[in-house]
Motif scaffolding. Structure first.
Motif, PDB file in Angstrom:
ATOM      1  N   ASP A   1      44.033  30.947  47.580  1.00 53.73           N
ATOM      2  CA  ASP A   1      45.280  31.700  47.724  1.00 53.73           C
ATOM      3  C   ASP A   1      46.396  30.677  47.974  1.00 53.73           C
ATOM      4  O   ASP A   1      46.413  30.028  49.015  1.00 53.73           O
TER       5      ASP A   1
ATOM      6  N   TRP B   1      40.311  35.931  47.998  1.00 54.57           N
ATOM      7  CA  TRP B   1      41.088  34.712  48.319  1.00 54.57           C
ATOM      8  C   TRP B   1      41.824  34.836  49.655  1.00 54.57           C
ATOM      9  O   TRP B   1      42.215  33.836  50.234  1.00 54.57           O
ATOM     10  N   ASP B   2      42.016  36.057  50.162  1.00 55.86           N
ATOM     11  CA  ASP B   2      42.656  36.216  51.482  1.00 55.86           C
ATOM     12  C   ASP B   2      41.720  35.776  52.608  1.00 55.86           C
ATOM     13  O   ASP B   2      42.185  35.372  53.679  1.00 55.86           O
TER      14      ASP B   2
ATOM     15  N   ILE C   1      49.692  31.054  48.425  1.00 52.90           N
ATOM     16  CA  ILE C   1      50.491  31.468  49.597  1.00 52.90           C
ATOM     17  C   ILE C   1      49.866  32.743  50.136  1.00 52.90           C
ATOM     18  O   ILE C   1      49.947  33.793  49.498  1.00 52.90           O
ATOM     19  N   ASP C   2      49.259  32.657  51.299  1.00 57.63           N
ATOM     20  CA  ASP C   2      48.816  33.889  51.956  1.00 57.63           C
ATOM     21  C   ASP C   2      49.868  34.203  53.012  1.00 57.63           C
ATOM     22  O   ASP C   2      50.197  33.359  53.845  1.00 57.63           O
TER      23      ASP C   2
ATOM     24  N   GLU D   1      44.277  33.507  43.090  1.00 60.29           N
ATOM     25  CA  GLU D   1      45.016  34.761  43.252  1.00 60.29           C
ATOM     26  C   GLU D   1      45.888  35.025  42.026  1.00 60.29           C
ATOM     27  O   GLU D   1      45.908  36.133  41.507  1.00 60.29           O
TER      28      GLU D   1
HETATM   29 CA    CA Z   1      46.645  36.509  50.143  1.00 62.09          CA
END
Ligand code: CA
Ligand code: 2AM
Length: 265
Positions: free
Chosen positions: A87, A214-215, A89-90, A70
């Motif tokens: 990711d 990446w989410d 930190i999602d 990300e």
């Molecule tokens: Ca994310």
């Protein structure tokens, strides 16, 4: 006891290591909320730090693999058939506001197909993991999507297009159509965890648009391995390309697609 592959052990080990610093940083957030500058810069440094740890750990274990990060973008590896999609930190907005619903998301793509996914929610110590053909798990427990068939019994997760993004009006139409038919709609603020919740049968379906690879990459593996369906809004598999996603249990996937399609007109 479940026997996990070496690959999943590598992914989970990296997630746990990066999470240790994240948890420490999260603990500092409360104090920073009241400072004039606010915690935004602090959060972006937490993000970068976590990504660096993940990259280093995964590179150590599988030196040739490429990355899609990300923060750091695309980094090609010598091994062209493997790529990590990460990711760090999602749920950044949650993290920033001291809301504990955030996670680390790591997926592995093999020959252009999503092969494995790990989603770690450190504050609840919930390690979601899945590998193609081997099932989906939360910690030691096997996951299965919910068995609910009637929309009126269902809790559906979604994401709201945030400030500066297009699609607010279309989203309101989708929301209007879905909320009129289901038991409840939830906006938790982390797409990766929304997908993990569908895999775990906590939520019956999830939809969102404008989402990044990446989410959702790790969550897609989880939902599929838990017996669910994941597609874009047309029912195809271009979720990583067009940023549209509908995930649901096997009974609700088609009804959700239909409902969203008619809402969008
Ligand atoms: Ca994310
Ligand atoms: P992020 O926390 O990694 O940014 C929720 O709808 C999803 O949208 C989350 O997975 C979140 O991922 C992403 N998102 C990206 N930018 C956002 C923003 N400014 N506000 C809220 N969510 C954002």
């Amino acid at each position: 006891m479940i026997v996990r592959s070496a690959l999943l052990n590598v992914m989970m080990g990296a997630a746990r290591k990066a999470a240790r610093n994240l948890v420490r940083d999260y603990g500092e957030i409360e104090q920073l909320q009241v400072s004039k500058k606010g915690p935004a810069d602090f959060v972006s440094s937490a993000d970068t730090k976590a990504e660096k740890t993940l990259r280093a750990e995964l590179k150590k274990a599988r030196p040739g693999f490429g990355f899609l990060l990300e923060e750091g973008g695309e980094i090609a590896g010598d091994d062209k058939s493997h790529r990590w999609i990460i990711d760090p930190i999602d749920g950044t907005t949650n993290f920033l506001h001291g809301i504990p619903n955030f996670c680390i998301s790591i997926a592995l793509e093999r020959d252009g197909e999503l092969h494995a996914g790990v989603i770690y929610q450190p504050l609840g110590d919930e390690m979601f993991h899945a590998e193609k053909g081997a099932g989906a798990f939360l910690n030691e427990h096997r996951l299965r999507v919910s068995a609910r068939r009637k929309l009126e019994d269902c809790v559906i997760a979604t994401g709201i297009p945030f400030l500066g993004r297009p699609g607010h009006e279309v989203f309101l139409k989708e929301l209007g159509a879905v909320m009129a038919q289901v038991a409840g709609v939830r906006r938790f603020g982390s797409a990766a965890l929304d997908l993990a919740y569908v895999a775990a049968g906590r939520c019956d379906a999830y939809w969102e648009t404008g989402i990044k690879p990446w989410d959702i990459a790790a969550g897609i593996v989880l939902v599929k391995e838990a017996g669910g369906y994941v597609t874009d809004f047309k029912g195809g598999s271009k979720m990583l390309d067009n940023g549209e996603i509908v995930a649901a249990n096997d009974h609700l996937h088609q009804p959700m697609l239909k409902l969203l399609k008619s809402a969008r007109g």
